[in-house]
Enzyme design. Structure first.
Site, mmCIF file in Angstrom:
data_model
loop_
_atom_site.group_PDB
_atom_site.id
_atom_site.type_symbol
_atom_site.label_atom_id
_atom_site.label_comp_id
_atom_site.label_asym_id
_atom_site.label_seq_id
_atom_site.Cartn_x
_atom_site.Cartn_y
_atom_site.Cartn_z
ATOM 1 N N SER A 1 5.790 -2.263 -1.588
ATOM 2 C CA SER A 1 5.685 -3.278 -2.618
ATOM 3 C C SER A 1 4.740 -2.621 -3.950
ATOM 4 O O SER A 1 3.593 -3.307 -4.217
ATOM 5 C CB SER A 1 5.127 -4.262 -2.169
ATOM 6 N N GLY B 1 -1.390 3.098 6.072
ATOM 7 C CA GLY B 1 -1.531 2.200 7.481
ATOM 8 C C GLY B 1 -0.801 1.060 7.709
ATOM 9 O O GLY B 1 -1.064 0.428 8.767
ATOM 10 N N GLY C 1 0.604 -1.086 0.221
ATOM 11 C CA GLY C 1 -0.170 0.190 0.223
ATOM 12 C C GLY C 1 0.634 1.349 0.066
ATOM 13 O O GLY C 1 2.213 1.263 0.342
ATOM 14 N N LEU C 2 0.149 2.294 -0.370
ATOM 15 C CA LEU C 2 0.622 3.672 -0.347
ATOM 16 C C LEU C 2 1.502 4.079 1.014
ATOM 17 O O LEU C 2 1.195 3.611 2.124
ATOM 18 C CB LEU C 2 -0.145 4.695 -0.915
ATOM 19 N N SER C 3 2.584 4.857 0.951
ATOM 20 C CA SER C 3 3.159 5.420 2.035
ATOM 21 C C SER C 3 1.778 6.387 3.040
ATOM 22 O O SER C 3 1.251 6.981 2.244
ATOM 23 C CB SER C 3 4.311 6.514 1.764
HETATM 24 P P1 ADP Z 1 2.415 3.463 6.262
HETATM 25 O O1 ADP Z 1 3.243 2.370 7.042
HETATM 26 O O2 ADP Z 1 1.437 2.538 5.291
HETATM 27 O O3 ADP Z 1 3.333 4.215 5.429
HETATM 28 P P2 ADP Z 1 1.583 4.573 8.824
HETATM 29 O O4 ADP Z 1 0.941 3.381 9.523
HETATM 30 O O5 ADP Z 1 3.021 5.026 8.975
HETATM 31 O O6 ADP Z 1 1.475 4.292 7.181
HETATM 32 O O7 ADP Z 1 0.746 5.831 9.000
HETATM 33 C C1 ADP Z 1 -0.945 5.669 8.855
HETATM 34 C C2 ADP Z 1 -1.491 6.717 9.164
HETATM 35 O O8 ADP Z 1 -2.824 6.780 9.280
HETATM 36 C C3 ADP Z 1 -1.325 6.776 10.775
HETATM 37 O O9 ADP Z 1 -1.161 8.092 11.258
HETATM 38 C C4 ADP Z 1 -2.592 6.331 11.450
HETATM 39 O O10 ADP Z 1 -3.057 6.564 12.600
HETATM 40 C C5 ADP Z 1 -3.743 7.009 10.321
HETATM 41 N N1 ADP Z 1 -4.968 5.801 10.289
HETATM 42 C C6 ADP Z 1 -6.080 6.287 10.361
HETATM 43 N N2 ADP Z 1 -6.947 5.117 9.984
HETATM 44 C C7 ADP Z 1 -6.258 3.860 10.072
HETATM 45 C C8 ADP Z 1 -6.387 2.569 10.015
HETATM 46 N N3 ADP Z 1 -7.868 2.340 9.841
HETATM 47 N N4 ADP Z 1 -5.316 1.932 9.895
HETATM 48 C C9 ADP Z 1 -4.006 2.286 9.949
HETATM 49 N N5 ADP Z 1 -3.689 3.684 10.118
HETATM 50 C C10 ADP Z 1 -4.806 4.671 10.008
#
Ligand code: ADP
Length: 176
Positions: free
Chosen positions: A90, A21, A16-18
């Site tokens: 990915s 989540g 998934g995108l940066s």
């Molecule tokens: P990634 O690892 O994909 O780059 P992160 O986990 O670092 O993304 O960041 C995701 C952001 O989105 C966090 O600030 C998180 O609190 C927020 N968010 C909102 N809803 C969700 C959800 N259902 N699942 C995961 N993150 C969420």
């Protein structure tokens, strides 16, 4: 063996995108299962890029090598019975197929952590979208580097609609 045998020795491959989540949900699952008799490891893209993969950049070739290495590491942990959660963007089908072919389809669960690009830009957890949009960062997924949505993932989590807890629960329910 035991009641959790079904969840052991699996690889949850998050794509998934940066900002979609992946990291939040990966560690959420680990936290949620900590009382259970399950060995869990999270392989996080940012962490591996600071260490074992710090020689790699963001060209498609380097992204492939990045994924090849983590797939080999994930396979070692899976073979030792860990529930292994891989949290890497990915971005392309080719890259995800490469991962699948290295670890074998058996126990490989492709999890699409999905959020609209606009939402990820709005969250901009690490301030990277701002820098990519201004041209300061090149090869940034979704802005100036491709992201191919998985066509047939095993699990899709829409983080624009679900809370973090709901996302974690949904994955665990499907797994157990
Ligand atoms: P990634 O690892 O994909 O780059 P992160 O986990 O670092 O993304 O960041 C995701 C952001 O989105 C966090 O600030 C998180 O609190 C927020 N968010 C909102 N809803 C969700 C959800 N259902 N699942 C995961 N993150 C969420």
């Amino acid at each position: 063996m035991g009641k959790n045998k079904d969840i052991n020795a699996k690889i949850l491959w998050f794509t998934g995108l940066s900002g979609a989540g992946k990291t939040t949900i990966a560690y959420g699952i680990k936290e949620r299962l900590k009382q259970e008799n399950i060995k869990i490891i999270v392989l996080d893209g940012d962490k591996l890029r600071k260490g074992i993969n710090k020689d790699l950049g963001f060209s498609l070739e380097d992204r492939k090598e990045n994924i090849r290495r983590v797939a080999e590491i994930a396979k070692l942990f899976k073979d030792e019975g860990f529930l292994t959660i891989v949290s890497f963007i990915s971005p392309t089908k080719e890259i995800r197929d490469l991962a699948k072919s290295i670890v074998s389809e058996d126990g490989f669960v492709e999890v699409f952590i999905d959020a609209p690009l606009e939402k990820c830009i709005q969250r901009d957890v690490k301030g990277l979208y701002k820098r990519a949009i201004s041209g300061e960062i090149s090869n940034f997924t979704g802005i100036n580097s491709p992201f191919e949505r998985p066509i047939n993932p095993d699990i899709t989590i829409d983080t624009d609609k679900l809370t973090v807890d709901e996302s974690v629960e949904k994955i665990i329910k499907i797994l157990i």
